[in-house]
Design a protein around this motif. Sequence first.
Motif, short mmCIF file in Angstrom:
data_model
loop_
_atom_site.label_atom_id
_atom_site.label_comp_id
_atom_site.label_asym_id
_atom_site.label_seq_id
_atom_site.Cartn_x
_atom_site.Cartn_y
_atom_site.Cartn_z
N LYS A 61 1.97 10.48 1.74
CA LYS A 61 1.01 9.37 1.84
C LYS A 61 1.00 8.87 3.28
O LYS A 61 1.99 8.99 4.00
CB LYS A 61 1.41 8.22 0.91
CG LYS A 61 1.31 8.56 -0.56
CD LYS A 61 1.75 7.39 -1.42
CE LYS A 61 1.70 7.77 -2.90
NZ LYS A 61 2.26 6.73 -3.76
N TRP A 62 -0.12 8.26 3.65
CA TRP A 62 -0.18 7.60 4.94
C TRP A 62 0.59 6.29 4.84
O TRP A 62 0.59 5.64 3.80
CB TRP A 62 -1.63 7.35 5.35
CG TRP A 62 -2.32 8.60 5.79
CD1 TRP A 62 -3.14 9.39 5.03
CD2 TRP A 62 -2.23 9.22 7.07
NE1 TRP A 62 -3.57 10.46 5.78
CE2 TRP A 62 -3.03 10.38 7.03
CE3 TRP A 62 -1.55 8.90 8.24
CZ2 TRP A 62 -3.16 11.23 8.12
CZ3 TRP A 62 -1.69 9.75 9.34
CH2 TRP A 62 -2.49 10.90 9.27
N SER A 63 1.25 5.91 5.90
CA SER A 63 2.00 4.66 5.91
C SER A 63 1.05 3.48 5.69
O SER A 63 -0.13 3.54 6.04
CB SER A 63 2.73 4.50 7.25
OG SER A 63 1.79 4.44 8.32
N THR A 64 1.58 2.43 5.12
CA THR A 64 0.75 1.24 4.87
C THR A 64 0.70 0.33 6.08
O THR A 64 -0.14 -0.57 6.14
CB THR A 64 1.30 0.45 3.66
OG1 THR A 64 2.68 0.13 3.91
CG2 THR A 64 1.19 1.26 2.38
N LYS A 65 1.59 0.54 7.04
CA LYS A 65 1.62 -0.30 8.23
C LYS A 65 1.23 0.51 9.46
O LYS A 65 1.48 1.71 9.54
CB LYS A 65 3.03 -0.88 8.42
CG LYS A 65 3.46 -1.81 7.30
CD LYS A 65 4.87 -2.31 7.51
CE LYS A 65 5.32 -3.19 6.35
NZ LYS A 65 6.71 -3.64 6.50
N ALA A 66 0.64 -0.17 10.42
CA ALA A 66 0.27 0.47 11.68
C ALA A 66 1.52 0.59 12.56
O ALA A 66 2.42 -0.25 12.46
CB ALA A 66 -0.81 -0.33 12.37
N PRO A 67 1.61 1.58 13.44
CA PRO A 67 0.64 2.68 13.55
C PRO A 67 0.78 3.67 12.39
O PRO A 67 1.89 3.92 11.91
CB PRO A 67 1.01 3.33 14.88
CG PRO A 67 2.45 2.97 15.10
CD PRO A 67 2.68 1.65 14.44
N LYS A 68 -0.33 4.20 11.95
CA LYS A 68 -0.36 5.08 10.79
C LYS A 68 0.35 6.39 11.07
O LYS A 68 0.24 6.97 12.16
CB LYS A 68 -1.81 5.38 10.39
CG LYS A 68 -2.58 4.17 9.88
CD LYS A 68 -2.14 3.81 8.50
CE LYS A 68 -3.04 2.73 7.89
NZ LYS A 68 -2.55 2.25 6.63
N HIS A 69 1.10 6.86 10.10
CA HIS A 69 1.72 8.18 10.15
C HIS A 69 1.97 8.63 8.71
O HIS A 69 1.94 7.83 7.78
CB HIS A 69 3.04 8.14 10.93
CG HIS A 69 4.07 7.23 10.34
ND1 HIS A 69 4.06 5.88 10.53
CD2 HIS A 69 5.13 7.48 9.54
CE1 HIS A 69 5.06 5.32 9.88
NE2 HIS A 69 5.73 6.27 9.26
N THR B 262 3.99 9.76 5.51
CA THR B 262 5.33 9.50 4.98
C THR B 262 5.58 10.41 3.77
O THR B 262 4.64 10.89 3.13
CB THR B 262 5.48 8.03 4.54
OG1 THR B 262 4.64 7.77 3.41
CG2 THR B 262 5.13 7.08 5.67
N SER C 264 2.04 13.34 13.57
CA SER C 264 1.63 11.97 13.23
C SER C 264 2.74 10.97 13.55
O SER C 264 2.48 9.85 13.98
CB SER C 264 1.22 11.88 11.75
OG SER C 264 2.35 11.79 10.89
N ALA D 294 2.83 7.99 16.44
CA ALA D 294 3.09 6.61 16.01
C ALA D 294 4.40 6.07 16.59
O ALA D 294 4.73 4.90 16.39
CB ALA D 294 3.13 6.55 14.49
#
Length: 200
Positions: A26-34, A36, A65, A69
């Motif tokens: 999944k993409w991280s929920t917090k910036a910067p996106k990466h 997970t 990614s 980030a």
Amino acid sequence: MNHLIGEGFLDFPEEWLKAWYCYDLKWSTKAPKHVTVPRDNLAELVTEAKLKSDVFDLVSFIVKSKHEAGVELAGPLFEFFKDIESGVSRRPPGLVGRKKNWGRDFIIINAMEFVMFGDPDDYKTWRRPLANREKGDVRKSFASASEILELALPHTRIGGMKRRTVEAIWEKSQKREDHSEARSLYLVGMLDDLDDLNRV
């Protein structure tokens, strides 16, 4: 259809997509996106990346990614990156006889099932009546699922496709079996939030 296109089903090959959902990426929920991954899935994902070229590309994408980030690489990802940089590991050879249009066919089969039976995850839509496509109620019979897709496909990145071509994709049992396996992985990946606290 456009939702699945947005999820990458036209852009990435079969093994990449299956691994994405199988290992619950999944993409991280917090910036910067990466990207997970649950910590418990990481070692197995990296092991598969050493055997399959598309999964290798996926893990390389995860590493990229995280670098972009500024996120530290967890154990197996760091070892993967180090082995690639040092030349110890290389991308495995690609698959011979790669399935063409796998993502497109997945989207079409998914849409055919939705039109024919409704959303399998929402019993209220099962076997709902289909709108008559002729004005003035001239045509008394309902449009077939393949006719509906023929009308809808030009409004997607897939583009126009004749009804008979849609039906030919639907009628291939192997394509439907592939769809069922991938859809199961996709749904589990969407619904499984149990490991969200232990992601790296």
